[in-house]
Design an enzyme around this catalytic site. Structure first.
Site, PDB file in Angstrom:
ATOM      1  N   GLY A 130       2.321  17.319  -1.389  1.00 19.25           N
ATOM      2  CA  GLY A 130       3.406  18.055  -0.749  1.00 19.25           C
ATOM      3  C   GLY A 130       4.612  18.195  -1.653  1.00 19.25           C
TER       4      GLY A 130
ATOM      5  N   GLY B 258      -0.648   4.903   3.759  1.00 19.51           N
ATOM      6  CA  GLY B 258       0.283   4.590   2.666  1.00 19.51           C
ATOM      7  C   GLY B 258       0.074   3.246   1.994  1.00 19.51           C
TER       8      GLY B 258
ATOM      9  N   GLY C 163       9.467 -12.336  -6.830  1.00 19.48           N
ATOM     10  CA  GLY C 163       9.896 -11.786  -5.539  1.00 19.48           C
ATOM     11  C   GLY C 163       8.769 -11.958  -4.526  1.00 19.48           C
TER      12      GLY C 163
ATOM     13  N   GLY D 129       9.042  -5.200  -9.142  1.00 21.07           N
ATOM     14  CA  GLY D 129       9.813  -4.294  -8.286  1.00 21.07           C
ATOM     15  C   GLY D 129       9.100  -2.981  -8.086  1.00 21.07           C
ATOM     16  N   ARG D 130       9.729  -2.084  -7.372  1.00 21.86           N
ATOM     17  CA  ARG D 130       9.092  -0.831  -6.984  1.00 21.86           C
ATOM     18  C   ARG D 130       9.944   0.352  -7.443  1.00 21.86           C
ATOM     19  NH1 ARG D 130       4.101  -1.263  -5.301  1.00 21.86           N
ATOM     20  NH2 ARG D 130       4.337   0.563  -3.977  1.00 21.86           N
TER      21      ARG D 130
ATOM     22  N   HIS E 173       8.064 -26.702  25.251  1.00 20.08           N
ATOM     23  CA  HIS E 173       7.551 -27.851  24.501  1.00 20.08           C
ATOM     24  C   HIS E 173       6.047 -27.981  24.750  1.00 20.08           C
ATOM     25  CE1 HIS E 173       7.368 -31.826  22.738  1.00 20.08           C
ATOM     26  NE2 HIS E 173       6.696 -32.241  23.799  1.00 20.08           N
TER      27      HIS E 173
ATOM     28  N   LYS F  99      -1.914  -9.546   3.593  1.00 22.14           N
ATOM     29  CA  LYS F  99      -1.916 -10.504   4.708  1.00 22.14           C
ATOM     30  C   LYS F  99      -3.332 -10.904   5.108  1.00 22.14           C
ATOM     31  CE  LYS F  99       1.701 -10.081   3.807  1.00 22.14           C
ATOM     32  NZ  LYS F  99       2.506  -9.155   2.998  1.00 22.14           N
TER      33      LYS F  99
ATOM     34  N   ALA G 279       8.230  -2.294   5.421  1.00 18.93           N
ATOM     35  CA  ALA G 279       7.537  -1.380   6.322  1.00 18.93           C
ATOM     36  C   ALA G 279       8.298  -1.180   7.629  1.00 18.93           C
ATOM     37  CB  ALA G 279       6.142  -1.933   6.615  1.00 18.93           C
TER      38      ALA G 279
ATOM     39  N   LYS H 153      -6.754   9.246   2.788  1.00 16.06           N
ATOM     40  CA  LYS H 153      -6.636   8.500   4.038  1.00 16.06           C
ATOM     41  C   LYS H 153      -5.167   8.250   4.359  1.00 16.06           C
ATOM     42  CE  LYS H 153      -8.215   4.931   1.009  1.00 16.06           C
ATOM     43  NZ  LYS H 153      -9.245   4.163   0.451  1.00 16.06           N
TER      44      LYS H 153
END
Ligand SMILES: Cc1cc2nc3c(=O)[nH]c(=O)nc-3n(C[C@H](O)[C@H](O)[C@H](O)COP(=O)(O)OP(=O)(O)OC[C@H]3O[C@@H](n4cnc5c(N)ncnc54)[C@H](O)[C@@H]3O)c2cc1C
Length: 468
Positions: A119, A45, A187, A274-275, A447, A56, A322, A42
């Site tokens: 790929g 990512g 983080g 971390g990544r 306001h 979220k 992102a 799919k």
């Protein structure tokens, strides 16, 4: 195995995260013959399936759950409130599926040809795609955009086992709320999960090696967030290293060193340290593409050292976000089309951590601004006196504006509030427009809105906040 050829394309994008799929859409809009290659079944990512969107959804549902539990004081009495975790996870999956379908639709709409498979660059101008059936398709192309993203980093001795020692992937697909969770890494990812699972009732502890959680954020904001999270019952160990994780009865023991020498116990250990960019096995050795410290090196136009090969998103050494990946994707596609492009200003990238309350910022922290030699004027305004914050029972937090004292140019805006993420785009526009604190103080805000705190923080720079 027979190889079939397809093309020629103007651009082949490898990876369909928010970098890759946005680059492909822009390429299609510009009339380029575009293809996208994705190894998963799919499109979307990390962001769509294992990152931004699912976290979220859970954060939003956690927020609603807490609001409902707390609604009695508003005069809204709800009986029998109960968390149905499997249904909550299913509602998340429905959203992801619809988002995924949206990306697939956009590929069709923009005439981007989708190839499912792994790929790899065989040589500049030729991408091979290995499908699940091992059939290989060769794509001839004028340009390539590498957008293969990243995966969770693991340290020796804390390799995820997918059951008890987990990463973001498993934390988003649990079938029950764990009784307890130790989160290694304070983080954005670690803090968001801490917020989610604490709301759902887990005992949560966060271990962060550096002196503050959210180490990239303004120190004052992180310290205040830490206080609020502790009040919510989350245990936080800053300045503490994870020395060892070992299996124990009912879960794991996590031995700490440094500021804390405690041994924590938990049913689940979430590793969020971390990544790691996905740069291996991409055929880069067949090109002049340079990799340093794990990241693909690019120029301001996102082009690598190999002409015609571009890289964007989490594989390049820019903020791993992102919206950065998408902006870089548009830039690369524009460049491939031959349009005039403008380099991205990485000093003006908004950052949001969507815990409760949220942290949002853009520009310099107080410490960074001082290190750069600025003489500063700082304006701070709390949300407590802001009418809309009272109306919504969200009084925690503040806005902090950092300005250079000479002309009052705003260098950084930092917001701590339950809805900080929705307020930060104004601050991005402020920085992009090189606005002064004085001009901001004269900018009329409606306001009652939460954004009045931004205007008040600008007044505070001159010692004249109205509602304090
Ligand atoms: C838990 C979590 C929460 C996050 N929340 C936010 C947030 O709220 N806001 C935000 O801005 N950022 C957030 N991020 C970061 C954000 O997800 C990444 O910055 C973003 O996804 C990077 O986009 P990308 O296109 O570079 O790569 P990715 O989204 O990682 O996509 C890369 C794609 O390439 C594919 N791929 C890899 N190698 C190959 C190959 N050889 N062939 C074919 N396909 C391949 C992968 O399968 C994947 O689909 C979060 C991350 C995590 C982990």
């Amino acid at each position: 195995m027979a190889e079939t050829k397809q093309g020629p394309f103007d651009v082949v994008v490898i990876g369909s995260g928010p970098g890759g799929y946005v680059a492909a859409i822009r390429a299609g809009q510009l009339g380029l013959r575009a293809a996208i290659v994705e190894k998963d079944d799919k499109l979307g990512g990390t962001c769509l399936w294992r990152g931004c969107i699912p976290t979220k959804v859970l954060l939003h549902n956690a927020y609603l759950y807490e609001q409902i539990l707390d609604s009695k004081k508003l005069g809204i009495e709800v009986e029998g409130v109960k968390l149905n975790f499997p249904q909550l996870m299913k509602s998340k999956d429905d959203i992801l599926r619809r988002q995924g379908n949206g990306v697939a639709y956009l590929m069709k709409k923009n005439k981007v040809q989708v190839f499912t498979g792994y790929g790899k660059i065989r040589k500049p101008g030729l991408v091979e795609v290995a499908g699940a059936d091992k059939a290989v398709t060769l794509l001839e192309t004028r340009a390539v955009i590498i957008a293969t993203g990243s995966e969770a980093k693991a340290f020796p001795g804390m390799e995820p086992d997918g059951k008890g020692i987990i990463t973001n992937i498993e934390a988003l697909t649990l079938d029950a709320v764990p009784k307890s969770m130790v989160i290694i890494g304070g983080g954005a990812v670690g803090i968001e999960f801490a917020s989610i699972y604490r709301s759902f009732g887990s005992e949560v502890a966060v271990v962060e090696m550096l002196p503050q959680i959210l180490p990239l954020e303004d120190e004052e904001v992180s310290k205040e967030l830490e206080k609020i999270l502790k009040k919510r019952g989350i245990k936080i160990h800053t300045g503490s290293k994870t020395e060892a994780i070992k299996a124990a009865k009912g879960g794991y023991e996590v031995k700490l060193g440094g500021a804390s020498s405690e041994t924590l116990t938990a049913e689940k250990v979430l590793v969020a340290v971390g990544r790691k960019p996905n740069v291996e096995n991409l055929g880069l050795e067949n090109t002049k593409v340079k990799v340093e410290k794990g990241f693909i090196q690019v120029g301001v136009d996102m082009q690598t050292a190999e002409p015609g090969i571009f890289a964007i998103g989490d594989v390049v050494p820019t903020p791993l976000l992102a919206h950065v990946a998408s902006a870089e994707g548009i830039l690369a596609a524009d460049r491939i089309k031959g349009l005039e492009t403008h380099p991205i200003n990485y000093n003006r990238i908004p950052n949001v951590t969507y815990c409760d309350p949220q942290v949002a910022s853009v520009g310099l922290t107080e410490k960074k601004a001082r290190e750069k030699g600025h003489d500063l004027k700082i304006g701070k305004f709390p949300f407590a006196p802001v009418g809309k914050a009272r109306i919504e029972h969200e009084e925690d937090g503040f806005v902090k504006i950092i300005a250079d004292s000479k002309y009052g140019e705003i260098l950084g805006v930092h917001i701590l509030h339950a809805k900080a993420g929705e307020m930060i785009p104004e601050a991005v526009a402020i920085l992009n427009g090189e606005m002064t604190a004085e001009a901001l103080s004269h900018t009329i805000h409606p306001h009652p809105t939460l954004s009045e705190a931004i205007m008040e923080a600008a007044h505070a720079i001159y010692g004249q906040p109205i509602h304090m």
